[in-house]
Design a protein around this motif. Structure first.
Motif, mmCIF file in Angstrom:
data_model
loop_
_atom_site.group_PDB
_atom_site.id
_atom_site.type_symbol
_atom_site.label_atom_id
_atom_site.label_comp_id
_atom_site.label_asym_id
_atom_site.label_seq_id
_atom_site.Cartn_x
_atom_site.Cartn_y
_atom_site.Cartn_z
ATOM 1 N N GLU A 95 6.826 -18.396 -3.521
ATOM 2 C CA GLU A 95 5.951 -19.017 -2.364
ATOM 3 C C GLU A 95 5.953 -17.956 -1.073
ATOM 4 O OE1 GLU A 95 4.407 -21.786 -2.102
ATOM 5 O OE2 GLU A 95 4.863 -21.582 -4.160
ATOM 6 N N THR A 96 6.617 -16.959 -1.165
ATOM 7 C CA THR A 96 6.774 -16.024 0.018
ATOM 8 C C THR A 96 6.703 -14.545 -0.330
ATOM 9 O OG1 THR A 96 8.964 -15.903 0.302
ATOM 10 C CG2 THR A 96 7.994 -17.620 1.573
ATOM 11 N N HIS A 97 6.679 -14.300 -1.495
ATOM 12 C CA HIS A 97 6.505 -12.824 -1.988
ATOM 13 C C HIS A 97 5.345 -12.473 -2.995
ATOM 14 C CE1 HIS A 97 10.390 -13.247 -0.382
ATOM 15 N NE2 HIS A 97 10.275 -11.842 -0.124
ATOM 16 N N ALA A 98 4.660 -11.492 -2.740
ATOM 17 C CA ALA A 98 3.659 -11.077 -3.766
ATOM 18 C C ALA A 98 3.384 -9.635 -3.843
ATOM 19 C CB ALA A 98 2.373 -11.817 -3.212
ATOM 20 N N GLU A 99 2.990 -9.249 -5.099
ATOM 21 C CA GLU A 99 2.425 -7.950 -5.377
ATOM 22 C C GLU A 99 1.130 -7.800 -5.696
ATOM 23 O OE1 GLU A 99 6.719 -6.064 -7.127
ATOM 24 O OE2 GLU A 99 5.020 -6.541 -8.538
ATOM 25 N N VAL A 100 0.530 -6.507 -5.327
ATOM 26 C CA VAL A 100 -1.119 -6.419 -5.609
ATOM 27 C C VAL A 100 -0.990 -4.980 -6.168
ATOM 28 C CG1 VAL A 100 -3.350 -6.329 -5.114
ATOM 29 C CG2 VAL A 100 -1.921 -8.104 -4.002
ATOM 30 N N GLU A 101 -1.370 -4.676 -7.272
ATOM 31 C CA GLU A 101 -1.702 -3.487 -7.894
ATOM 32 C C GLU A 101 -3.140 -3.081 -7.781
ATOM 33 O OE1 GLU A 101 -1.742 -0.600 -12.025
ATOM 34 O OE2 GLU A 101 -0.748 -2.619 -11.818
ATOM 35 N N PHE A 102 -3.598 -1.796 -7.266
ATOM 36 C CA PHE A 102 -4.922 -1.682 -6.876
ATOM 37 C C PHE A 102 -5.064 0.002 -6.849
ATOM 38 C CE2 PHE A 102 -3.122 -1.108 -2.821
ATOM 39 C CZ PHE A 102 -3.597 0.083 -2.165
ATOM 40 N N VAL A 103 -6.401 0.259 -7.152
ATOM 41 C CA VAL A 103 -6.814 1.814 -7.011
ATOM 42 C C VAL A 103 -7.937 1.779 -5.984
ATOM 43 C CG1 VAL A 103 -7.919 3.807 -8.271
ATOM 44 C CG2 VAL A 103 -6.108 2.077 -9.478
ATOM 45 N N ALA A 104 -7.822 2.655 -4.880
ATOM 46 C CA ALA A 104 -8.826 2.826 -3.901
ATOM 47 C C ALA A 104 -9.137 4.083 -4.217
ATOM 48 C CB ALA A 104 -8.003 2.649 -2.344
ATOM 49 N N ARG A 105 -10.502 4.534 -3.705
ATOM 50 C CA ARG A 105 -10.922 5.905 -4.008
ATOM 51 C C ARG A 105 -11.658 6.273 -2.539
ATOM 52 N NH1 ARG A 105 -13.572 3.339 -7.341
ATOM 53 N NH2 ARG A 105 -15.757 4.134 -6.851
ATOM 54 N N GLN A 106 -11.322 7.567 -2.472
ATOM 55 C CA GLN A 106 -11.817 8.081 -1.055
ATOM 56 C C GLN A 106 -12.241 9.587 -1.366
ATOM 57 O OE1 GLN A 106 -8.563 7.527 1.934
ATOM 58 N NE2 GLN A 106 -7.901 9.805 1.628
ATOM 59 N N LYS A 107 -13.054 10.108 -0.287
ATOM 60 C CA LYS A 107 -13.352 11.329 -0.092
ATOM 61 C C LYS A 107 -13.250 12.067 1.261
ATOM 62 C CE LYS A 107 -16.664 14.747 -1.801
ATOM 63 N NZ LYS A 107 -16.319 15.692 -0.865
ATOM 64 N N SER A 108 -12.668 12.966 1.509
ATOM 65 C CA SER A 108 -12.642 13.882 2.623
ATOM 66 C C SER A 108 -13.647 14.861 2.776
ATOM 67 C CB SER A 108 -11.131 14.445 2.972
ATOM 68 O OG SER A 108 -10.390 13.356 3.206
ATOM 69 N N PRO A 109 -14.281 15.206 3.880
ATOM 70 C CA PRO A 109 -15.108 16.367 3.918
ATOM 71 C C PRO A 109 -14.675 17.519 3.219
ATOM 72 C CG PRO A 109 -14.984 15.058 5.999
ATOM 73 C CD PRO A 109 -14.011 14.589 5.019
ATOM 74 N N GLY A 110 -15.469 18.001 2.150
ATOM 75 C CA GLY A 110 -14.979 19.603 1.816
ATOM 76 C C GLY A 110 -13.819 19.339 0.661
ATOM 77 N N MET A 111 -13.736 18.173 0.395
ATOM 78 C CA MET A 111 -12.375 18.222 -0.730
ATOM 79 C C MET A 111 -13.220 17.106 -1.755
ATOM 80 S SD MET A 111 -9.375 17.778 1.650
ATOM 81 C CE MET A 111 -8.169 18.240 0.510
ATOM 82 N N ALA A 112 -12.251 17.258 -2.864
ATOM 83 C CA ALA A 112 -12.676 16.511 -4.053
ATOM 84 C C ALA A 112 -12.253 15.117 -3.722
ATOM 85 C CB ALA A 112 -11.846 17.051 -5.326
ATOM 86 N N ALA A 113 -12.898 13.872 -4.337
ATOM 87 C CA ALA A 113 -12.337 12.465 -4.161
ATOM 88 C C ALA A 113 -10.997 12.423 -4.717
ATOM 89 C CB ALA A 113 -13.520 11.610 -5.044
ATOM 90 N N VAL A 114 -10.114 11.557 -4.105
ATOM 91 C CA VAL A 114 -8.891 11.306 -4.605
ATOM 92 C C VAL A 114 -8.854 9.616 -4.567
ATOM 93 C CG1 VAL A 114 -7.908 13.177 -3.334
ATOM 94 C CG2 VAL A 114 -7.999 10.756 -2.263
ATOM 95 N N ARG A 115 -7.751 9.420 -5.685
ATOM 96 C CA ARG A 115 -7.342 8.008 -5.922
ATOM 97 C C ARG A 115 -6.050 7.499 -5.302
ATOM 98 N NH1 ARG A 115 -7.754 5.774 -11.551
ATOM 99 N NH2 ARG A 115 -5.444 5.974 -11.304
ATOM 100 N N LEU A 116 -5.790 6.413 -4.788
ATOM 101 C CA LEU A 116 -4.726 6.003 -4.381
ATOM 102 C C LEU A 116 -4.378 4.668 -5.234
ATOM 103 C CD1 LEU A 116 -2.227 5.410 -2.459
ATOM 104 C CD2 LEU A 116 -3.883 4.146 -1.151
#
Length: 137
Positions: A95-116
């Protein structure tokens, strides 16, 4: 340009007919009315936190971070572009604990995209889900 409430939600949640939900029908109420509209489950909170990163809303991120792990402040890296979110799994442990698995993608200027890729832990206290921490996968 359409207002944010009329645009597709940054978290990418799909609704009827597999169409993207609008911000106003998805994460908007949680970000815009934190006091009155808590996220109903850990997945919704995680999605709304992703949207808060996209929209650079440190107020919401800090408010939804568990007090035991909350940083004193939060800064955003300039020019980061968030490219998308994929929720892989949402498990309510009790009732009070949960987990979420996810992948978030981002790109910083001048760098390749990365996945979290993370498995995040959430706890529910006083009727509100809070992000506690996560493990990089």
């Amino acid at each position: 340009m359409a207002s944010l409430s009329a645009q597709a939600c940054p978290c990418g949640r799909l609704g009827a007919a597999n169409r993207p939900l609008g911000f106003a029908q998805c994460c908007g109420p949680y970000l815009d009315d934190f006091a009155g509209t808590p996220a109903p489950d850990a997945e919704a909170l995680m999605r709304s936190r992703y949207s808060a990163f996209v929209l650079e809303r440190p107020d919401y991120l800090l408010a939804t971070w568990h007090a035991s792990r909350r940083p004193a402040e939060l800064a955003f890296d300039p020019g980061v572009k968030w490219l998308g979110l994929e929720v892989r799994q949402h498990r309510r442990l009790d009732e009070t604990h949960a987990e979420v698995e996810f992948v978030a993608r981002q790109k910083s200027p001048g760098m390749a995209a990365v996945r979290l890729h993370e498995r995040s832990r959430f706890v529910r206290e006083a009727g509100r889900w809070c992000y506690v921490d996560g493990d990089q996968l």
